[in-house]
Design a protein around this motif. Structure first.
Motif, PDB file in Angstrom:
ATOM      1  N   UNK A  64       0.837  -1.205   0.000  1.00  0.00           N
ATOM      2  CA  UNK A  64       0.000   0.000   0.000  1.00  0.00           C
ATOM      3  C   UNK A  64       0.871   1.254   0.000  1.00  0.00           C
ATOM      4  N   UNK A  65       1.866   1.293   0.878  1.00  0.00           N
ATOM      5  CA  UNK A  65       2.702   2.499   0.959  1.00  0.00           C
ATOM      6  C   UNK A  65       3.494   2.720  -0.335  1.00  0.00           C
ATOM      7  N   UNK A  66       3.753   1.644  -1.071  1.00  0.00           N
ATOM      8  CA  UNK A  66       4.563   1.758  -2.285  1.00  0.00           C
ATOM      9  C   UNK A  66       3.743   2.131  -3.516  1.00  0.00           C
ATOM     10  N   UNK A  67       2.508   1.645  -3.624  1.00  0.00           N
ATOM     11  CA  UNK A  67       1.769   1.881  -4.883  1.00  0.00           C
ATOM     12  C   UNK A  67       0.420   2.576  -4.717  1.00  0.00           C
ATOM     13  N   UNK A  68      -0.025   2.827  -3.486  1.00  0.00           N
ATOM     14  CA  UNK A  68      -1.309   3.511  -3.315  1.00  0.00           C
ATOM     15  C   UNK A  68      -1.041   4.925  -2.796  1.00  0.00           C
TER      16      UNK A  68
ATOM     17  N   UNK B 283      12.257  -0.208  -4.683  1.00  0.00           N
ATOM     18  CA  UNK B 283      11.427   0.692  -3.868  1.00  0.00           C
ATOM     19  C   UNK B 283      10.920   0.040  -2.578  1.00  0.00           C
TER      20      UNK B 283
END
Lengths: 398, 398
Positions: free
Chosen positions: A112-116, A259
């Protein structure tokens, strides 16, 4: 020390946006009356946890001076090489695409933190594993609920929403033995979901903690996820070796590996080297060991699912629509009689000494009332005797 | 699978904002020539790690069926009750204010995500532990560097900046045996820093991993931090029981306990129950055990610091300004001759088979050149023989 609103103002928007505990961690559920039978969590059966083998592997570790000291020192952010290799082989991917996590929830949070992006919209199962919505709050509370039907996440529903202008950063689903809805996503729909993600440029967050626990039906495969640049495949040893380890993994597209490692390295450096060292020893000393553990656990869960279904059909004939699960830890029966009030039923059941998760707790779309007509009954960590007694008490509540 | 810029565009601003690894994790440092002596990390001496005791505690755990199964299951987000109690007693606070973390970096990240708004400014030690700046990137890259002088963080400097309009969300310092500058923050300045935080409404993030490792001088106390609504006190078992556990703790003001637990519960549910169960057993079975471990480790580090200083004074008389450390794992000598180029010195030292952290790596303010005149020499995980040989090689480089 006193805390007033003026201190609260020092909190970040992120911290202020996290909702208070409920459901699983609700105090009234956490402290039921003595003698209450809990059909609550997706918790492995104590009998399925390989304590003896762990004790042996652990003793070997602490008696091997070099390995012992290594397990007490820093280790790579991506996970130990041997553990990554074992996982990669099982997933059918290159080891460079594996990142070891502190369990499934950690994998979800990293995804979530990487793509949202903050405030973005995410398509989610409906009913949904509420833990994902909690994890999602670190980025957003905007969801696009997608019905989970007999063959899983309704990909066509999402396709129609996208065709009419909706946009999502990600789609979240539990493809194998859905929590709570028990179903699995069919192979054609897995393919269709990935194609949709590729067409519209979103990520599929594939949450798969129950995957190993199949006792019927056909495996629908995960290669389609593991071969896509658009899927983040989240898995864990929680349901097989135990939640207490906090060891899981991500299968990432190549371009997300760096990432995610940069982020996890900042959040807590790496997963416990001690936990990894013991698990790695268990998995690699005997190449068949893990499959044996899974077979044993699966047989136990199959038996318990059967006992629960038999008891429900005996004690509550016609009261519930029941689908036999093909694996996993949950039964998701539906109340057949619309006159039964699920909230009142839950209260009466608790009074009779049995608690479960009311279906309403899993509703992703509060306007859709269908989840509220279900009960989520977890059979994994209750003995056959307890399951029969639980159903007897439930029958009294009806 | 190929990754192009179009895939990268799916990354969040958070993920895009995280800088690439450097320094500690630079490949040229990670893979030095064979035979190179590394004076690199703040890593416990293998000889100081209590492998035998851990083996015993671990064996007891796996032979106690109920405790073993409990350690394999979910446990509270705040940490196990017995571990929180032990930590709280040592910190002199109520157990309700302790949250067990996955080590110190996790504590720092939780603190940052909870009280440092995106884009806010944080006052930081200069020189600074670069790991904090990496953790800080999850919220911001804006810092206000505050010189670390002989008695620690220059509180007056920060006070002047605040008086002339600067505003910070938090101030970060390592108060005991500073990394890299070895010094400790004096008791009056601890008090002054907290008063400043209370006056201007910011938080003090107190990073204290070396606190237990004192071998000279007077403890300046942490009660002033633990009694303040404005301090987040971050600690860890990393430097005493080993980094590999990934077990540390936060002492939080009452009003931050729930926000931090909500956040950590989402990020990875809880710290490994297995790791906590073994450490808890070590700490509580014999109330004097931990102090004994600390005494043994501290004696070892005192000896090694002495060997390193003696060798530097013998082999490199006058080349370095050396302050004898009172504890911790680092020496921070300053080059006395301005004609010596630190970068060239580092390259020559590496060519002669010894590597250390160049001081420049710790500079928080790139305009201040003072850090670049220092070397950070870690003596903790090298034997006396290795330290003497390292200095012999360093002398060749001069």
């Amino acid at each position: 020390m006193t805390a007033g609103p003026e201190e609260q103002s020092g909190l970040t928007a992120l911290a202020r946006g996290l909702s208070a505990p409920k459901g699983f961690v609700d105090a009234s559920l956490a402290a039921p009356a003595p003698g209450t039978i809990r059909l609550l969590g997706g918790i492995p059966a104590p009998a399925a946890l390989p304590v003896e083998a762990i004790g042996k592997a652990s003793a070997q570790l602490w008696q091997a001076p070099d390995a012992a000291v290594a397990s007490l020192q820093y280790s790579p952010a991506r996970g130990s090489a041997a553990l990554c290799d074992w996982i990669a082989k099982r997933e059918g991917v290159d080891p460079s695409r594996i990142v070891v996590t502190n369990g499934g929830m950690h994998g979800l949070a990293l995804a979530v933190l990487t793509v949202v992006e903050r405030g973005a919209t995410v398509a989610v199962d409906d009913p949904v594993f509420p833990g994902f919505l909690w994890a999602l709050e670190v980025s957003t509370t905007r969801t696009l609920p997608v019905p989970v039907v007999a063959d899983g996440f309704d990909v066509e529903h999402l396709a129609r929403r996208l065709a009419t202008g909706a946009r999502v950063a990600a789609a979240y689903t539990v493809p194998d033995f859905h929590n709570p809805a028990q179903v699995s996503l069919s192979a054609p729909k897995r393919q269709a979901l990935i194609e949709l993600a590729e067409r519209y440029g979103f990520y599929v967050i594939v949450d798969n903690p129950y995957r190993e626990l199949r006792f019927a039906g056909q495996d629908q495969g995960v290669a389609v996820f593991n071969q896509s640049d658009r899927a983040i495949h989240v898995n864990t040893f929680t349901k097989t070796l135990g939640p207490g380890w906090r060891v899981g993994w991500l299968v990432l597209p190549d371009h997300l590996v760096d990432p995610v490692i940069r982020l996890r390295n900042r959040l807590d450096v790496h997963t416990s080297s001690v936990a990894q060292a013991i698990i790695e020893r268990l998995l690699t000393d005997d190449a068949d060991w893990f499959d044996g553990i899974v077979r044993g656990a699966t047989a136990l869960y199959e038996e318990r699912a059967g006992v629960l279904i038999d008891a429900l059909q005996e004690q509550l004939p016609g009261a519930l629509d029941i689908v036999a699960p093909e694996g996993g830890l949950f039964l998701w029966p539906r109340l057949t009689d619309d006159a039964v009030d699920p909230a009142a039923l839950f209260q009466r059941a608790a009074a009779h000494g049995v608690i479960y998760q009311p279906g309403e707790f899993f509703a992703a779309d509060p306007r859709r009332r269908s989840s509220a007509r279900h009960l989520r009954l977890s059979y994994s960590d209750r003995t056959p005797e307890e399951l029969r007694e639980a159903v007897r008490r439930l029958a009294l509540a009806f």
